[in-house]
Design an enzyme around this catalytic site. Sequence first.
Site, PDB file in Angstrom:
ATOM      1  N   HIS B  32       0.824  -1.269   0.016  1.00 38.79           N
ATOM      2  CA  HIS B  32      -0.107   0.012  -0.038  1.00 38.79           C
ATOM      3  C   HIS B  32       0.914   1.005   0.113  1.00 38.79           C
ATOM      4  O   HIS B  32       2.106   1.175   0.251  1.00 38.79           O
ATOM      5  CB  HIS B  32      -0.863  -0.010   1.108  1.00 38.79           C
ATOM      6  CG  HIS B  32      -2.116  -1.075   1.193  1.00 38.79           C
ATOM      7  ND1 HIS B  32      -2.531  -1.484   2.266  1.00 38.79           N
ATOM      8  CD2 HIS B  32      -2.633  -1.505   0.136  1.00 38.79           C
ATOM      9  CE1 HIS B  32      -3.473  -2.185   1.914  1.00 38.79           C
ATOM     10  NE2 HIS B  32      -3.485  -2.376   0.619  1.00 38.79           N
ATOM     11  N   THR B  33       0.303   2.353  -0.492  1.00 40.43           N
ATOM     12  CA  THR B  33       1.199   3.549  -0.403  1.00 40.43           C
ATOM     13  C   THR B  33       1.646   3.784   1.001  1.00 40.43           C
ATOM     14  O   THR B  33       0.788   3.675   2.088  1.00 40.43           O
ATOM     15  CB  THR B  33      -0.037   4.656  -0.741  1.00 40.43           C
ATOM     16  OG1 THR B  33      -0.585   4.315  -1.907  1.00 40.43           O
ATOM     17  CG2 THR B  33       0.790   6.038  -0.811  1.00 40.43           C
ATOM     18  N   GLN B  34       2.921   4.366   1.105  1.00 45.02           N
ATOM     19  CA  GLN B  34       3.514   4.469   2.287  1.00 45.02           C
ATOM     20  C   GLN B  34       3.998   6.039   2.325  1.00 45.02           C
ATOM     21  O   GLN B  34       4.447   6.531   3.377  1.00 45.02           O
ATOM     22  CB  GLN B  34       4.537   3.732   2.497  1.00 45.02           C
ATOM     23  CG  GLN B  34       4.273   2.266   2.584  1.00 45.02           C
ATOM     24  CD  GLN B  34       3.418   2.002   3.490  1.00 45.02           C
ATOM     25  OE1 GLN B  34       3.107   2.742   4.569  1.00 45.02           O
ATOM     26  NE2 GLN B  34       2.940   0.620   3.665  1.00 45.02           N
TER      27      GLN B  34
END
Lengths: 298, 260, 264
Positions: B32-34
């Site tokens: 997922h977007t970090q």
Amino acid sequence: MTSIGTGYDLTNSVFSPDGRNFQVEYAVKAVENGGTSIGIRCKDGVVLAVEKVISSKLLKPGANKRIATIDRHMGAVSSGLVPDGRHFVSRARDEASSWRKVYKTPITTADLASRMGGYLQAYTLYSSVRPFGITAIVGGWDSELELPVDGQVGSGPSIGAGGKVEGKKYGGPGLYMIEPSGLYWGYYGAATGKGRQTAKAELEKLDLAAGKLSLEDGVKEAARIIYVAHADNKDKEFELEMTWISNLDGPTKGRHEEVPKEILEEAERLAKKALEGDDDEEETKEDDKPAEEDKMEE
Amino acid sequence: MNHLPQAWGRPRDDVYGAYDSSYLQSHGPNQHTQQPIVTGTSVIALKFQDGVVIAADNLASYGSLARFTDVKRLRKFAGTSVVGFGGDVSDMQYLDRLLNSLDIEEAYSSSGHSLNAKNLHTYLSKVFYKRRSDFNPLWNQVLVVGLDDDKKPFLASADLLGTTFSAPSLATGFGAHLAQPLLRKVAPDEETASKLSKEQALAAVKESMKVLFYRDARSLDKYSIAIITADGIDLKEDEKLENQSWAFADQIRGYGTQVN
Amino acid sequence: MAAMFSQNPLMNGPNYSFNQTPTTAAGDNKEHSFYPYTDNGGSTLAISGVDFTIIAGDTRSTSGYNINTRYAPKVFKIGGTTSSQEDATLVLSVVGFAADGEALKERLDAIVKMYRYQHGKPMSVKACAQRLSTILYGKRFFPYYVTAILGGLDEEGKGAIYSYDPVGSYEREQCRAAGAAASLIMPFLDNQVNFKNQYMPGSGVGHALQEREKIPLPRSEVEDLVKDAFDSAVERHIEVGDGLQMMIITKDGIEEIYKPLKRD
């Protein structure tokens, strides 16, 4: 009918020995009993109109719309079984939105007609389903400007590779009619339902191929044609429902919208007036049933 | 030479080493977007007597690189509202498309009423909150401007955590530090904001954009500005900062080439 | 936390011109850097009386040293049948992470509304208190990061307050302060509401000391206590200020009072 008793009409997807699919032809019969729907492709937009037969005095006037929005720039109307029409619209909306998800641009009228043609055709192939009891008319305006993709943030280069092409033409009006067999053609003017023969005769007189009819006049013609075609269904009361899609400079700015109340009422007034003017002519027209329809019933 | 088709067009293993396909792996935990990648900086907005002014510059940065200089970060919605996006640009594009499809679905029913800015803000904040709760955030802070149910000016913020708030003036990112104090001076409370003229609001916002360009290293002197009133949206996407004065600059000491 | 904003190439981000080498060695398993919580500051306070309950909260919302807004309510009416909540009987205050607070409030409100429609009567505070605990514990492993206080009148018409921790542990109390300035307000409440460390003058020393008699406070006095508590908290805590919102629950309904606080 030749199909009776042969058994070839009892299941879908089965050909008769002379190459006909009777279930599809019966579906066409369902369409022929429905209120008249028409579409007119004008030079600067598209009009859709339907003769909404009032089946009960208990129905609220103006409610229960028959013309639906498929995407911002596109609408559809159908004659025949109303629930089948609803499902058609639901599928068309899914097609339009999935097209946007994939291509990040609105679906063109031609592409939507193709998708829906394919969808309806699939319902002639299996014994577990029946064909759609509708013929649908899809109208849309494909933007005449080079559209940004959905979510685009910049303008891109003004010239050179990837830049704008000066004077290139895009888009325009689109009008398609899709039949229970899955057959679809593009039209200048399309009509289906009970009064289709009368309506087609009237549409032919407009010389739509010349591309001169304005949207404004198209609305008036559409109203008149629905009123004229209603002569085929005289014993029942009806409501006129109309929508339109103009070009980006026009009244709807490329969007599919209901024709505003004042314009609709004015068009209806003119339609009634025109009808009173040549009432006698209509009487004769009703009798000469065209040959094409008879052939179907053999 | 390796003639196997799967090696076609690939860098040579003997020269560059084995191809690192780890990022293609479909098994293992979900990724997922970090962190945001291409980002927009501040968005600022101010209410006035019959509407709201909102502005954001046209820059999208890739870290410290001024990567895209023609990025429109004010997005129109349903002809009634404007959303100003700060943070990740690809998430902004996703949200723009999401709002677009919402608008199309709203038009299916011909009831005639459309979603206003308040409805839009509620929707957006729930999208943000859902995504943060899934540990897959949309990396933005947005300002939603338009009118509320009573046709009064509306201005509210929503961010990647789902946090929401509303005030007479708002600013995201660097603007929260630099522009917000300037805007609060003009409109300390709702009462004062409801008496501001359009011209006063416009002047305050333009002045703030100028200060942001002076001090925010990730900013640009090209910006978009929109005025939203009951009459509609007046959006200009190609404005230039005017009347800049860098006279203050030679007073600055303490970093760069002038250490003392 | 530093990694949250880092865009260093070694941490899979774009490059900066200046040196920002990560201190953890590359190749180590990287912890994800998205932290799903934040603290929006502010404080709440609730005091129950013989036939009333007051729940109050300041209206400032913060992130770090920034003030998000000067008006973000933390005290909500719960379970009314209209959008204005005019026939509500319960009040919930939430302080901590505002987005979780909002989500918790909406969920409880929906549940209490459904109860009211299905049973044809408002939910009792006792039932609602247990339900709220269940909701909070339901997210035991990804908690709503809030301190909640629920208030109303019990079955005997007496003021009732229930206070919670973020995962649903709860207790009925006379009074409770929560949030950023809880540690500033709570001792004041112990002394002024429960008369802790107050003794009868001249009653002696050591074990001979007699505690001051516990008497329930009248509403006007409690309102003043609340205002004094917040004025003091505003003075010493930077995350508290701007406005004071008070909800007073009596048998006649819920009265809402707003008073300005210092905005510095």
